[in-house]
Design an enzyme around this catalytic site. Structure first.
Site, PDB file in Angstrom:
ATOM      1  N   GLY A 106       0.827  -1.208   0.000  1.00  0.00           N
ATOM      2  CA  GLY A 106       0.000   0.000   0.000  1.00  0.00           C
ATOM      3  C   GLY A 106       0.859   1.255   0.000  1.00  0.00           C
ATOM      4  O   GLY A 106       1.871   1.316   0.692  1.00  0.00           O
ATOM      5  N   ARG A 131       0.776  -4.854  -5.328  1.00  0.00           N
ATOM      6  CA  ARG A 131       0.842  -6.063  -4.507  1.00  0.00           C
ATOM      7  C   ARG A 131       0.953  -7.197  -5.523  1.00  0.00           C
ATOM      8  O   ARG A 131       0.055  -7.400  -6.325  1.00  0.00           O
ATOM      9  CB  ARG A 131      -0.422  -6.217  -3.670  1.00  0.00           C
ATOM     10  N   ASP A 173       4.984  -5.558   5.777  1.00  0.00           N
ATOM     11  CA  ASP A 173       5.448  -6.929   6.017  1.00  0.00           C
ATOM     12  C   ASP A 173       5.410  -7.802   4.758  1.00  0.00           C
ATOM     13  O   ASP A 173       6.281  -8.656   4.575  1.00  0.00           O
ATOM     14  CB  ASP A 173       4.713  -7.585   7.194  1.00  0.00           C
ATOM     15  N   THR A 229       4.463   2.042   5.619  1.00  0.00           N
ATOM     16  CA  THR A 229       3.066   1.597   5.723  1.00  0.00           C
ATOM     17  C   THR A 229       2.349   2.489   6.721  1.00  0.00           C
ATOM     18  O   THR A 229       2.938   2.874   7.740  1.00  0.00           O
ATOM     19  CB  THR A 229       2.946   0.123   6.188  1.00  0.00           C
ATOM     20  N   ASP A 237       0.132   1.508   8.634  1.00  0.00           N
ATOM     21  CA  ASP A 237      -0.380   0.693   9.750  1.00  0.00           C
ATOM     22  C   ASP A 237       0.475   0.750  11.017  1.00  0.00           C
ATOM     23  O   ASP A 237       0.000   0.399  12.091  1.00  0.00           O
ATOM     24  CB  ASP A 237      -0.499  -0.771   9.318  1.00  0.00           C
ATOM     25  N   ASP A 247       2.682  -1.270  11.963  1.00  0.00           N
ATOM     26  CA  ASP A 247       2.630  -2.600  12.588  1.00  0.00           C
ATOM     27  C   ASP A 247       3.921  -3.398  12.435  1.00  0.00           C
ATOM     28  O   ASP A 247       3.905  -4.627  12.490  1.00  0.00           O
ATOM     29  CB  ASP A 247       1.455  -3.397  11.992  1.00  0.00           C
ATOM     30  N   ARG A 294      -5.418  -2.989   8.933  1.00  0.00           N
ATOM     31  CA  ARG A 294      -5.395  -4.419   8.634  1.00  0.00           C
ATOM     32  C   ARG A 294      -5.529  -5.274   9.901  1.00  0.00           C
ATOM     33  O   ARG A 294      -6.626  -5.381  10.417  1.00  0.00           O
ATOM     34  CB  ARG A 294      -4.133  -4.794   7.859  1.00  0.00           C
TER      35      ARG A 294
HETATM   36  O1  F6P Z   1      -1.349  -1.858   4.755  1.00  0.00           O
HETATM   37  C1  F6P Z   1      -1.921  -0.628   4.506  1.00  0.00           C
HETATM   38  C2  F6P Z   1      -3.394  -0.770   4.263  1.00  0.00           C
HETATM   39  O2  F6P Z   1      -3.921   0.501   3.986  1.00  0.00           O
HETATM   40  C3  F6P Z   1      -4.177  -1.451   5.390  1.00  0.00           C
HETATM   41  O3  F6P Z   1      -4.456  -0.579   6.445  1.00  0.00           O
HETATM   42  C4  F6P Z   1      -5.385  -1.937   4.648  1.00  0.00           C
HETATM   43  O4  F6P Z   1      -5.966  -3.053   5.272  1.00  0.00           O
HETATM   44  C5  F6P Z   1      -4.835  -2.311   3.309  1.00  0.00           C
HETATM   45  O5  F6P Z   1      -3.639  -1.576   3.136  1.00  0.00           O
HETATM   46  C6  F6P Z   1      -5.739  -2.048   2.135  1.00  0.00           C
HETATM   47  O6  F6P Z   1      -5.081  -2.450   0.986  1.00  0.00           O
HETATM   48  P1  F6P Z   1      -5.604  -2.176  -0.484  1.00  0.00           P
HETATM   49  O7  F6P Z   1      -5.474  -0.712  -0.750  1.00  0.00           O
HETATM   50  O8  F6P Z   1      -4.709  -2.991  -1.347  1.00  0.00           O
HETATM   51  O9  F6P Z   1      -7.023  -2.619  -0.499  1.00  0.00           O
END
Ligand code: F6P
Length: 318
Positions: free
Chosen positions: A11, A72, A103, A126, A128, A130, A172
């Site tokens: 992300g 991704r 991660d 990120t 998050d 985390d 997440r």
């Molecule tokens: O890891 C960052 C994040 O924004 C999380 O908080 C969330 O769950 C996820 O990415 C959403 O990913 P995407 O934009 O690929 O749906």
């Protein structure tokens, strides 16, 4: 001239551009050629490499998103995908790479190093927050400030109409965003994946208010589900009406805060020097204001804990 690659992956997070800028400028200051790998691991597998110049780093420090794009990648999870990526890097004579992401990005980086001996240094990118091994991740500060601003606005309506709002924030599987933002916005309750969420207690807190004006913050990874699920359960079990707001990707965009820009810049510069000094398979982070190096696998294997004082405050002052 020596070449090192840089890419952003997973992300996008505000501050990734400030990070890329720091990598470019640090490389150029020491006579190393910075190579941008486009679209994360996807671009690595397709050999989508660009020569980065000082011009590419101009006017990007304040921009959200990432000029290198991101993705991704499912294919990179396969051995064949990683072998192709390693071949492309070797063919282009890129002697090491800096991976900015979360991660998922670090899992890929760890395998790339162990299977193909590509030197790789990770930087925490990120929203998050985390990742074990760094107090803060690039993008987190901007995300919590964006979310807090949005919730302050929602509070105006909650107060004026006497409504209950269940607000879902990202994260997440981690409750860092929810906890910080919930405390900062005076939420009546904060539901996060790390702690048990007691629906009866939540309903009780809402009913404490005669006109029921309340803000509840729910981390998207909570075991009860998202804000929609919590709202439905409150209606079915306790006859409480509520409005649901999912803040969503608004939390990922926008100009990075000063804190994120400085963190991203520091870690970008340190990562270049770490890679050239022979460090590999580690994440460069910042702990207690000092630069720290954490083996990539520990960043996801050792779970970063929510600060206990925040958890306490979230119930004490609600
Ligand atoms: O890891 C960052 C994040 O924004 C999380 O908080 C969330 O769950 C996820 O990415 C959403 O990913 P995407 O934009 O690929 O749906």
């Amino acid at each position: 001239m020596r070449k090192i690659g840089v890419f952003t992956s997973g992300g996008d997070a505000p501050g990734m551009n400030a990070h890329v800028r720091a990598v470019i400028r640090t490389c150029l200051s020491i006579g190393v050629e910075p190579i941008g790998i486009m679209n994360g691991y996807e671009g690595m597998m397709y050999g989508d490499f660009v020569h980065l110049t000082a011009k590419d780093s101009a006017n990007i420090i304040s921009r959200g998103g990432t000029i290198l794009k991101t993705a991704r990648s499912k294919r990179f999870m396969t051995e064949e995908g990683r072998a192709q990526a390693a071949k492309n890097l070797k063919d282009a004579m890129i002697e090491g790479v800096i991976a900015c992401g979360g991660d998922g990005t670090f899992h890929g980086a760890h395998y790339l190093y162990h299977e193909h001996h590509i030197p790789i240094v990770g930087t925490p990118g990120t929203i998050d927050n985390d990742l074990y091994g760094t107090d803060y991740t690039i993008g987190y500060d901007t995300a919590i400030n964006t979310a807090a601003e949005a919730i302050d606005r929602i509070r105006d309506t909650a107060e004026s109409h006497g409504r209950v709002f269940i607000i879902e924030v990202m994260g997440r599987h981690a409750g860092f965003i929810a906890m910080d933002v919930g405390v900062a916005c005076g939420a009546k309750a904060i539901a996060v994946p790390e702690t048990h969420t007691d629906l009866a207690d939540l309903a009780g807190r809402i009913k404490e208010h005669s006109n029921r004006r309340t803000i509840i913050v729910v981390g998207e990874g909570d075991e009860l589900g998202g804000a929609g699920d919590v709202s439905r359960m409150l209606k079915e079990g306790y006859d409480i009406d509520s409005h649901v707001t999912i803040l969503g990707h608004i939390q990922r965009g926008g100009s990075p805060t000063v804190r994120d820009r400085v963190l991203a810049t520091r870690l970008g510069s340190v990562a270049v020097n770490a890679l050239l000094a022979g460090k590999t398979d580690v994440m460069v982070g910042e702990s207690n204001h000092h630069v720290s190096y954490t083996p990539l696998n520990e960043t996801w294997e050792k779970r970063k804990q929510l600060p206990p004082y925040l958890v306490e405050l979230s119930t004490l002052l609600a």
